[in-house]
Write a protein that holds these residues in place. Structure first.
Motif, PDB file in Angstrom:
ATOM      1  N   VAL A 136       3.710 -55.385 -24.233  1.00 65.36           N
ATOM      2  CA  VAL A 136       3.977 -54.451 -25.332  1.00 65.36           C
ATOM      3  C   VAL A 136       3.048 -53.243 -25.262  1.00 65.36           C
ATOM      4  O   VAL A 136       1.850 -53.374 -25.036  1.00 65.36           O
ATOM      5  CB  VAL A 136       3.814 -55.164 -26.690  1.00 65.36           C
ATOM      6  N   GLY A 137       3.614 -52.062 -25.466  1.00 67.72           N
ATOM      7  CA  GLY A 137       2.830 -50.835 -25.524  1.00 67.72           C
ATOM      8  C   GLY A 137       2.694 -50.111 -24.202  1.00 67.72           C
ATOM      9  O   GLY A 137       2.352 -48.928 -24.172  1.00 67.72           O
ATOM     10  N   VAL A 138       2.945 -50.814 -23.103  1.00 66.21           N
ATOM     11  CA  VAL A 138       2.787 -50.201 -21.789  1.00 66.21           C
ATOM     12  C   VAL A 138       3.835 -49.120 -21.568  1.00 66.21           C
ATOM     13  O   VAL A 138       3.563 -48.085 -20.945  1.00 66.21           O
ATOM     14  CB  VAL A 138       2.860 -51.261 -20.671  1.00 66.21           C
ATOM     15  N   ASN A 139       5.041 -49.343 -22.100  1.00 63.82           N
ATOM     16  CA  ASN A 139       6.110 -48.355 -21.903  1.00 63.82           C
ATOM     17  C   ASN A 139       5.695 -46.982 -22.446  1.00 63.82           C
ATOM     18  O   ASN A 139       5.957 -45.956 -21.812  1.00 63.82           O
ATOM     19  CB  ASN A 139       7.420 -48.827 -22.530  1.00 63.82           C
ATOM     20  N   THR A 140       5.038 -46.959 -23.597  1.00 65.53           N
ATOM     21  CA  THR A 140       4.631 -45.683 -24.173  1.00 65.53           C
ATOM     22  C   THR A 140       3.527 -45.036 -23.346  1.00 65.53           C
ATOM     23  O   THR A 140       3.529 -43.819 -23.137  1.00 65.53           O
ATOM     24  CB  THR A 140       4.159 -45.878 -25.624  1.00 65.53           C
ATOM     25  N   SER A 141       2.589 -45.843 -22.846  1.00 66.36           N
ATOM     26  CA  SER A 141       1.527 -45.301 -21.975  1.00 66.36           C
ATOM     27  C   SER A 141       2.130 -44.681 -20.728  1.00 66.36           C
ATOM     28  O   SER A 141       1.717 -43.595 -20.298  1.00 66.36           O
ATOM     29  CB  SER A 141       0.543 -46.415 -21.589  1.00 66.36           C
ATOM     30  N   LEU A 142       3.112 -45.357 -20.137  1.00 66.58           N
ATOM     31  CA  LEU A 142       3.777 -44.818 -18.956  1.00 66.58           C
ATOM     32  C   LEU A 142       4.531 -43.530 -19.299  1.00 66.58           C
ATOM     33  O   LEU A 142       4.522 -42.565 -18.524  1.00 66.58           O
ATOM     34  CB  LEU A 142       4.750 -45.847 -18.387  1.00 66.58           C
ATOM     35  N   GLY A 143       5.181 -43.528 -20.445  1.00 68.50           N
ATOM     36  CA  GLY A 143       5.895 -42.334 -20.862  1.00 68.50           C
ATOM     37  C   GLY A 143       4.971 -41.124 -20.941  1.00 68.50           C
ATOM     38  O   GLY A 143       5.319 -40.024 -20.485  1.00 68.50           O
ATOM     39  N   GLU A 144       3.784 -41.320 -21.502  1.00 65.29           N
ATOM     40  CA  GLU A 144       2.826 -40.217 -21.596  1.00 65.29           C
ATOM     41  C   GLU A 144       2.383 -39.751 -20.217  1.00 65.29           C
ATOM     42  O   GLU A 144       2.202 -38.549 -19.983  1.00 65.29           O
ATOM     43  CB  GLU A 144       1.618 -40.648 -22.430  1.00 65.29           C
ATOM     44  N   MET A 145       2.185 -40.699 -19.296  1.00 70.20           N
ATOM     45  CA  MET A 145       1.777 -40.322 -17.938  1.00 70.20           C
ATOM     46  C   MET A 145       2.841 -39.447 -17.281  1.00 70.20           C
ATOM     47  O   MET A 145       2.533 -38.423 -16.663  1.00 70.20           O
ATOM     48  CB  MET A 145       1.525 -41.568 -17.098  1.00 70.20           C
TER      49      MET A 145
END
Length: 222
Positions: A136-145
């Motif tokens: 959970v939450g990794v998708n948003t971190s990747l999106g920002e990258m």
């Protein structure tokens, strides 16, 4: 002998009891075995804190399974103070393979250069492994990258949008916030103040009115 029933009945609890002397002497192999048994609840109720008392006595680089477990604990801050340098010291001394939590940790460490050299491309690879496993939450971190070109390449708005939409399905307020910014600035999507406002309003709702989300929404109407 109680481990495998060699000449005596197999008994995990008695196997643990029989290692007391070796534990007191600091035998690394025994410390690792006892600690992992406490962690997994083999022969004793599972107890991460008790496992820690044994495993933390083993120096980095001496047992890859111990380094993997302790690295994840240092990263998450479960039962110990969160420490990125110690997490890196453990995780860089073991093979993390496809372990979702370890890849999440290494991805964030490499993205920020905490305890390891910053490597944005490697960070993205680690985080994508974790994301595919559903951390959970990794998708948003990747999106920002991908949105800001922090992967070592140019921004990829299509990938950023895909990851943010995945985060939105998880109910992540940051995913809604980032989608709001994409619509507000017209990054890979048509510029749309109304949709931006809708996304930011949802981020405020999901965050229970967290000030940082209210501030962003206020900026839109300023």
């Amino acid at each position: 002998r109680h481990d495998d029933g060699n000449g005596v009945p197999q008994d995990d609890a008695r196997a643990l009891e029989g290692r007391g002397k070796a534990v007191r002497k600091g035998d690394r192999k025994v410390l690792a075995t006892v600690g992992i048994r406490h962690h997994r609840g083999i022969g004793t109720p599972g107890n991460i804190a008790k496992a820690w008392t044994f495993l933390s006595r083993i120096p980095p680089g001496k047992d890859p399974k111990v380094d993997l477990l302790l690295g994840k604990l240092y990263f998450t801050g479960k039962i110990v103070t969160r420490d990125m340098a110690k997490a890196a010291a453990r995780l860089t001394r073991t093979e993390i393979g496809g372990d979702p939590e370890a890849n999440h940790a290494m991805g964030m460490l490499r993205m920020q250069g905490l305890g390891v050299p910053q490597d944005l491309a490697a960070a993205a690879r680690h985080l994508e492994i974790a994301e595919r496993a559903g951390v959970v939450g990794v998708n948003t971190s990747l999106g920002e990258m991908y949105l800001y070109g922090r992967t070592g390449e140019e921004p990829d708005y299509a990938k950023a949008k895909t990851y943010f939409e995945s985060g939105m399905r998880d109910g992540d307020p940051d995913a809604y916030r980032m989608m709001g910014e994409m619509y507000y600035h017209g990054l890979g999507v048509p510029q749309d103040d109304a949709r931006a406002a809708k996304m930011l309003q949802e981020s405020v709702r999901l965050s229970d009115g967290d000030d940082k989300y209210n501030y962003l929404l206020g900026q839109l109407y300023y």
